[in-house]
Design a protein around this motif. Structure first.
Motif, short mmCIF file in Angstrom:
data_model
loop_
_atom_site.label_atom_id
_atom_site.label_comp_id
_atom_site.label_asym_id
_atom_site.label_seq_id
_atom_site.Cartn_x
_atom_site.Cartn_y
_atom_site.Cartn_z
N ILE A 102 0.87 -1.41 0.11
CA ILE A 102 0.04 0.15 -0.03
C ILE A 102 0.83 1.01 0.16
O ILE A 102 1.64 1.65 0.87
N VAL A 103 0.84 2.06 -1.04
CA VAL A 103 1.37 3.49 -0.96
C VAL A 103 0.44 4.11 -0.52
O VAL A 103 -0.73 4.49 -1.14
N THR B 38 2.24 -4.34 3.47
CA THR B 38 3.58 -3.81 3.41
C THR B 38 3.37 -2.28 3.20
O THR B 38 2.71 -1.97 2.11
N LEU B 39 3.54 -1.18 3.88
CA LEU B 39 3.14 0.11 3.89
C LEU B 39 4.24 0.83 3.10
O LEU B 39 5.57 0.84 3.53
N HIS B 40 4.03 1.86 2.24
CA HIS B 40 4.94 2.58 1.71
C HIS B 40 4.68 4.09 1.76
O HIS B 40 4.11 4.88 0.66
N LEU C 5 7.98 10.46 12.53
CA LEU C 5 6.85 9.45 12.43
C LEU C 5 7.07 8.32 11.94
O LEU C 5 6.71 6.99 12.64
N CYS C 6 7.42 8.20 10.68
CA CYS C 6 7.95 6.55 9.90
C CYS C 6 9.03 6.11 10.61
O CYS C 6 9.00 4.93 10.94
N ARG C 7 10.06 6.89 10.91
CA ARG C 7 11.22 6.31 11.62
C ARG C 7 10.94 5.62 12.89
O ARG C 7 11.35 4.44 13.25
N GLU C 8 9.96 6.37 13.65
CA GLU C 8 9.74 5.88 15.11
C GLU C 8 8.67 4.51 15.03
O GLU C 8 8.93 3.64 15.68
N ARG C 9 8.24 4.15 13.72
CA ARG C 9 7.44 3.20 13.46
C ARG C 9 8.08 2.05 12.78
O ARG C 9 7.46 1.11 12.29
N GLY C 10 9.39 2.13 12.43
CA GLY C 10 10.04 1.34 11.75
C GLY C 10 9.77 1.34 10.20
O GLY C 10 9.75 0.32 9.53
N VAL C 11 9.20 2.27 9.43
CA VAL C 11 8.61 2.31 8.15
C VAL C 11 9.51 3.28 7.43
O VAL C 11 9.79 4.56 7.92
N GLU D 234 -2.94 25.04 -6.28
CA GLU D 234 -3.49 23.79 -5.91
C GLU D 234 -3.77 22.59 -6.75
O GLU D 234 -3.28 21.55 -6.49
N GLU D 235 -3.76 22.87 -8.02
CA GLU D 235 -4.03 21.63 -9.26
C GLU D 235 -2.47 21.18 -9.40
O GLU D 235 -2.17 20.10 -9.51
N ALA D 236 -1.63 22.05 -9.27
CA ALA D 236 -0.03 21.59 -9.36
C ALA D 236 0.38 20.81 -8.21
O ALA D 236 1.11 19.74 -8.15
N GLY D 237 -0.38 21.23 -7.05
CA GLY D 237 0.25 20.41 -5.72
C GLY D 237 -0.40 18.93 -5.90
O GLY D 237 0.35 17.91 -5.48
N ARG D 238 -1.57 18.99 -6.61
CA ARG D 238 -2.33 17.67 -6.66
C ARG D 238 -1.41 16.71 -7.44
O ARG D 238 -1.28 15.65 -7.32
N LYS D 239 -1.15 17.41 -8.70
CA LYS D 239 -0.29 16.78 -9.94
C LYS D 239 0.93 16.06 -9.25
O LYS D 239 1.44 15.10 -9.72
N ALA D 240 1.71 17.07 -8.39
CA ALA D 240 3.01 16.49 -7.72
C ALA D 240 2.71 15.41 -6.76
O ALA D 240 3.60 14.36 -6.94
N ARG D 241 1.58 15.46 -6.08
CA ARG D 241 1.47 14.20 -5.22
C ARG D 241 1.03 12.97 -5.79
O ARG D 241 1.71 11.99 -5.68
N TYR D 242 0.23 13.02 -7.10
CA TYR D 242 0.03 11.78 -7.60
C TYR D 242 1.06 11.34 -8.23
O TYR D 242 1.43 10.10 -8.52
N ASP D 243 1.93 12.46 -8.85
CA ASP D 243 2.95 11.92 -9.80
C ASP D 243 3.99 10.89 -8.91
O ASP D 243 4.45 10.04 -9.43
N ALA D 244 4.25 11.41 -7.67
CA ALA D 244 4.99 10.96 -6.66
C ALA D 244 4.37 9.48 -6.33
O ALA D 244 5.04 8.36 -6.30
N PHE D 245 3.14 9.40 -6.11
CA PHE D 245 2.54 8.24 -5.83
C PHE D 245 2.61 7.02 -6.85
O PHE D 245 3.10 5.97 -6.46
N PHE D 246 2.54 7.63 -8.12
CA PHE D 246 2.55 6.60 -9.07
C PHE D 246 4.03 6.17 -9.39
O PHE D 246 4.11 4.95 -9.79
N GLU D 247 4.77 6.89 -9.28
CA GLU D 247 6.14 6.64 -9.39
C GLU D 247 6.50 5.58 -8.47
O GLU D 247 7.22 4.64 -8.59
#
Length: 476
Positions: free
Chosen positions: A22-23, A49-51, A74-80, A101-114
């Motif tokens: 799960i990304v 498995t979390l990403h 937060l991720c380091r404390e949880r071992g992820v 706002e649209e650019a932020g969404r595009k940047a997020r989803y580009d990162a998710f899919f990558e």
């Protein structure tokens, strides 16, 4: 309890299967932190498995760096392990002519899919985002204000497909107050984005101004009512599209589902109820290749054309697509269809008659035959400048071409010479199809007309018992 609600949502909507990756978008705010913590709690139960993925948009200097540091801790404390991306969204917005706002969404989803592509395939990886029940209510109200159709009233889907991966929303049945209470209970201390409390975007104005006004002056339970409306609309939409699929398959007369023209029965389409007919038209346009920007105005224009029982009429849709209604048929196509046909190639082979017959016998019973036609080579050559059997066929082979109809085209059938234009009319080929039908031509003489409904060949060059050499033409 939030964990139980999320577990039930995952089960009811089949969002996550056992042993998946799960990304998860992790901004550091209450929603994403709550989702991250809940999925951690369910990790062993579901074999997850979390990403986590965090995107620094560089829109809030100082705060953006604070958010990133919080998420990494937060991720380091949880071992992820957390994947962190940085994007200059102001620059992106300027370059792509969009809002920040649209650019932020595009940047997020580009990162998710990558991250998803790096992690695995679409079967083993899903992308989880933290939209909640309050977001759903705001989305439905936002769409209503903008003038959505009934399908848009369903709000956000629990699961949708984008770029080949499932994007899931496990928190969609959990309210914002529940999420904030969960974070307090587990002392997660999420970061707060101050822009969420500023009425600077339309969505913020709906959340901060319009919904409180509606709660205060009209209906204290307006959010619950909007969410209920979304569920009703989603159920109705699912049923209507199932019925549309049945009607579509019963009316379909042509189209291979790969962006080629789609042909539907005109009379049957016209007899459908309007709500069903429009969905069938949308399906036809999607199969022809148009998956967006299908407006209510264009569908209304198409409706009027189909209701007229006679004549040929065309309605233009965005991006070069069109619907053409003619006698008995409605065709959905695009400007590129003709170019696709023209790229189709030919394979031409000359063999002795005995060799041709031997190969034909070997192919018999071997499944669907190749798209090919065979002629008596010597008959064909005698018809070209009276050349005899001893003439080499190479020049004739080089002259054979695959093309579309031109002025003066003709074909020689067993009944005599026929103009292609007149033959197409007599065969009742719809006018909008005639210029798109592939023709195997030798100059102005047509050897093979490849209409999907019925092919025609130059019968005078057919193979018989006296044939010595065979020329076989295959369409690739």
């Amino acid at each position: 309890m939030v964990i139980e609600k999320v577990r039930e949502t995952i089960k009811k909507h089949n969002l996550i299967e056992k042993n998946q990756h799960i990304v998860i978008g992790l901004s550091g705010g209450p929603d994403s932190v709550c989702l991250f913590h809940v999925l951690l709690s369910l990790r062993q139960e579901l074999g997850l498995t979390l990403h986590p993925v965090h995107v620094n948009h560089k829109l809030r200097p100082g705060e953006a760096e604070r958010d990133q540091a919080y998420v990494e801790r937060l991720c380091r404390e949880r071992g992820v392990e957390c994947a962190v991306y940085t994007a200059d969204c102001l620059k992106m917005a300027e370059e792509l002519s969009m809002t920040s706002e649209e650019a932020g969404r595009k940047a997020r989803y580009d990162a998710f899919f990558e991250t998803a592509v790096k992690t695995g395939d679409s079967e083993s990886v899903k992308i989880a985002v933290a939209h909640n029940a309050d977001d759903q209510a705001e989305t439905i109200l936002f769409r209503l204000i903008r003038g959505t159709g009934t399908d848009g009233l369903r709000g956000m889907d629990y699961r949708r497909k984008e770029r080949g991966f499932d994007v899931i929303r496990p928190l969609l049945d959990v309210g914002r107050e529940e999420i904030e209470g969960y974070c307090r209970y587990y002392r997660l201390d999420p970061v707060m984005d101050h822009t969420n409390s500023e009425a600077i975007y339309a969505r913020n104005k709906i959340r901060l101004e319009l919904i409180p006004l509606l709660q205060r002056e009209y209906n204290a339970n307006i959010k619950e009512g909007l969410i209920r409306l979304g569920k009703i609309a989603a159920a109705d939409r699912e049923y209507m599209w199932e019925e549309a699929e049945k009607a579509y398959m019963s009316l379909k007369r042509g189209g291979d589902g790969k962006g080629s023209p789609v042909i539907l029965d005109r009379e049957g389409l016209g007899e459908l109820p309007e709500a069903l007919r429009r969905r069938v038209m949308i399906k036809a346009l999607e199969e022809a290749g148009l998956a967006e920007d299908i407006t209510w105005e264009r569908l209304t224009a198409a409706d009027k054309v189909i209701e007229k029982s006679r004549g040929t009429r065309t309605v233009e849709f965005p991006h070069g697509y069109r619907m053409t209604a003619a006698s008995g048929q409605v065709r959905f196509s695009s400007d590129r269809d003709k170019n696709e046909k023209e790229r189709t190639g030919l394979t031409i082979e000359v063999t002795a008659a005995a060799e041709y017959r031997r190969k034909k016998e070997e192919k018999a019973g071997g499944g669907k035959p190749a798209r090919e036609v065979a002629f008596d080579l010597d008959k064909l050559m005698r018809s070209r400048d009276s050349r005899g059997p001893g003439e080499k066929p190479q020049k004739l082979i080089e002259a054979i071409a695959l093309r579309h109809r031109e002025e003066g085209d003709y074909i020689i059938l067993s009944s005599g010479r026929r103009k292609i234009k007149k033959l197409m009319i007599d065969m009742k080929i719809p006018s909008f199809e005639r210029n798109a039908i592939p023709l195997v031509a030798l100059g102005s003489e047509i050897l093979w007309m490849l209409w999907e409904e019925k092919e025609r060949f130059a019968e005078v060059y057919g193979i018989d018992g006296n044939t010595e050499r065979v020329i076989t033409v295959k369409v690739m």
